[in-house]
Write an enzyme that holds these catalytic residues in place. Structure first.
Site, short mmCIF file in Angstrom:
data_model
loop_
_atom_site.label_atom_id
_atom_site.label_comp_id
_atom_site.label_asym_id
_atom_site.label_seq_id
_atom_site.Cartn_x
_atom_site.Cartn_y
_atom_site.Cartn_z
N SER A 1 0.82 -1.22 0.00
CA SER A 1 0.00 0.00 0.00
C SER A 1 0.85 1.27 0.00
O SER A 1 0.31 2.37 -0.14
CB SER A 1 -0.93 0.01 1.22
OG SER A 1 -0.19 0.27 2.38
N LYS B 1 1.99 4.28 7.13
CA LYS B 1 1.07 5.16 6.39
C LYS B 1 1.68 6.55 6.31
O LYS B 1 2.62 6.87 7.05
CB LYS B 1 -0.27 5.29 7.14
CG LYS B 1 -1.08 4.01 7.23
CD LYS B 1 -1.91 3.81 5.99
CE LYS B 1 -2.83 2.59 6.15
NZ LYS B 1 -3.55 2.30 4.90
#
Lengths: 430, 154
Positions: free
Chosen positions: B73, B110
């Site tokens: 991701s 993230k």
């Protein structure tokens, strides 16, 4: 000699082992966590949640396992690799706050803050807390006082009383508050006052810190000891215990472990003994010493009274002091052979190296072989260097064996998050 | 693997085992080496420490930890599956930093989005939606990512 009033801070990690485990395991965040001793025996650390459940320190895990698991308690084996690394990180951060620091234990350090009187030491303590929490991720409490004994006590207040917000600067409290705290605190919270002394003090009506503090030191020395007299003086602000910034060389070196499961055969015992000797000899060489005597100890499990019991410990002096692993293993193996009795379920084995002296201080005797000694010395240096580089036990005496089935049981061990490339924590990218 | 060209044999095994990892080597500056005879080295005055990758990647050793990445991701931020992240806890997390965060019992990598009143954790891959953080989501920014490294099988 300090020109200003001496000031000492004790910085203590809260629930150190449990906090280390929680730092890397988000799933443990609000769960009660306990850490177990060697062979997953007893509870040696509890998270705040586990303390709130009333789990006592030192309780054998098997006694509470069922009930604890119903409450969602997570029990873990002692992860020494992790704790040691985290402890060193804390010490590194703390050494940025003081020129003089004593590492008192794996989770406690004394900091010399004498000469920092121009600072607001309570704020300084908060700075210490915040930096350790931010940089290393562990919660600590800070106790500040003129003596080590008082700093320990101040740390206790900082930890137990939320009003201090983790930092207690004893000299900043007014006389009444301090007296009240001392009157509300039992003597056994004082550093060095153990169970036996506590009981004897109670017989004489000395049950709180305040009563002990105001006792006559001379009288205490006559009825107890110089040690307790010193404690009383320290409680009154007279520093009697200096900071030990350099650990004194050890007088003897011990290595012993309980077995993961019972051991019956001489050959397995010999491997365990050889392993312990290797570790002890490594420490011996690290402090530049040689041993003059070796002790070998074996015993069965005293907690299994139905099993036949046996225990034996024998010390033998060495012909000449040595730090040579192979020589020490040879001697220990010979001693073991003498004390070993077949047919018994052995539970623990250990060794002790004693009569330590600086390496090279001895006199030559008739049977010395200087060239052989030099070669052995080089072998030991190479062995230590290789083991330091490639991990403990890479190179070891053949007598220490390869399978090591007697190694301790650690079934609930978390990963070595910070010391092994293969066990790094995973960060999910999803 | 007889009869098979070497290249396809290799392609059939994309996951070659990694070489054993060495601990950081001890480097000895050139000038420390005693020379007993011969011409003095013209470089002697320039002796310097050889480069150590730790100096490049690690700013504050006591607050630096490593994490292994799993998943893709963050691929548009050049962070791939299997990379090792260098995470520094001593850096104050700010909007735009790539962070390791603990969210609802998981460790995530993230990009931190923090503006006005919204806090969100963004992926760097259009296939993954942003994670908006509202009350009730247990969030802890664990540390700030300041580097990454990987080995290439060879």
């Amino acid at each position: 000699m300090h020109t200003s009033t001496p000031t000492v801070a004790l910085v203590d990690c809260n629930n150190f082992y449990a906090s280390c485990e929680k730092l890397f395991a988000p799933k443990l965040a609000s769960r009660p966590v306990v850490v177990l001793s060697n062979n997953d025996g007893c509870v040696v650390a509890r998270s705040a949640e586990a303390k709130a459940l009333g789990i006592a320190m030192g309780v054998p895990w098997f006694k509470i396992a069922e009930q604890a698991q119903q409450h969602g308690v997570v029990a873990l084996s002692s992860n020494y690799a992790l704790y040691a690394d985290m402890s060193n990180r804390v010490v590194d951060v703390l050494s940025g706050f003081t020129p003089e620091l004593e590492v008192y234990s794996i989770d406690e350090s004394f900091l010399n803050l004498s000469g920092f009187a121009h600072l607001d030491l309570t704020a300084y303590g908060q700075q210490i807390r915040h930096r350790v929490a931010r940089w290393v991720g562990l919660p600590v409490c800070v106790g500040i006082a003129p003596t080590k004994t008082l700093a320990k006590l101040a740390n206790h207040f900082a930890k137990k009383r939320p009003i201090f917000d983790g930092v207690c600067h004893l000299d900043r409290l007014d006389e009444t508050t301090r007296k009240q705290l001392f009157s509300e605190t039992a003597v056994n919270e004082v550093w060095g006052v153990g169970g036996r002394i506590t009981a004897r003090l109670a017989e004489l009506g000395i049950e709180t810190v305040e009563v002990l503090r105001t006792a006559d030191p001379e009288w205490i020395r006559q009825h107890f000891s110089v040690v307790l007299e010193r404690t009383v003086r320290e409680l009154n602000g007279t520093a009697c215990l200096a900071l030990e910034t350099i650990a004194p060389p050890k007088k003897q070196i011990m290595a012993s472990r309980s077995f993961g499961s019972a051991v019956f055969h001489l050959i397995e015992l010999r491997e365990a003994i050889a392993h312990h000797i290797s570790r002890a000899a490594e420490k011996l060489r690290a402090q530049g010493a040689e041993a003059g005597a070796v002790t070998v100890m074996i015993r069965t499990n005293p907690f299994k009274p139905t099993d036949p019991q046996y225990q034996r410990s024998v010390t033998v002096p060495l012909a000449h002091p040595t730090a040579d692993t192979l020589e020490l293993v040879e001697t220990a193996a010979a001693v073991l052979k003498r004390i070993y009795r077949p047919g018994l379920a052995y539970h623990k084995a250990g060794v002790m190296l004693s009569e330590l002296q600086p390496a090279g201080a001895r006199q030559c005797d008739l049977f010395d072989h200087p060239t052989q000694d030099a070669r052995r010395h080089a072998t030991m240096q190479a062995m230590d260097a290789i083991n330091q580089k490639w991990g403990r036990g890479t190179l070891r005496a053949a007598a220490a064996g390869r399978a090591q089935g007697w190694q301790m049981r650690r079934e609930r061990l978390s990963p070595a998050y910070t010391t092994s490339w293969a066990e790094l924590p995973i960060a999910l990218a999803r | 693997m007889t009869g098979q060209p070497l290249s396809s044999a290799l392609l059939a095994q994309p996951d070659l085992p990694w070489a054993a990892l060495d601990p950081p080597p001890v480097l000895i500056p050139l000038g420390m080496t005693p020379v007993s005879a011969g011409f003095p080295s013209p470089a002697e005055d320039y002796a310097d420490r050889r480069l150590d990758i730790n100096d490049y990647l690690v700013r504050n050793p006591v607050s630096t930890f490593f994490f292994t990445v799993r998943g893709n991701s963050m691929q548009d931020a050049d962070i791939d599956d299997g990379d090792i992240l260098v995470v520094d806890r001593s850096i104050e997390p700010a909007h735009g930093h790539i962070v390791v965060a603990f969210v609802n019992g998981e460790r995530l990598v993230k990009r931190l989005h923090r503006q006005r009143n919204t806090v969100a954790l963004l992926a760097a891959n259009p296939a993954y939606p942003p994670l908006e953080l509202r009350d009730g989501n247990a969030l802890e920014i664990w540390g700030v990512v300041v580097g990454k490294f990987k080995r290439i099988p060879a």
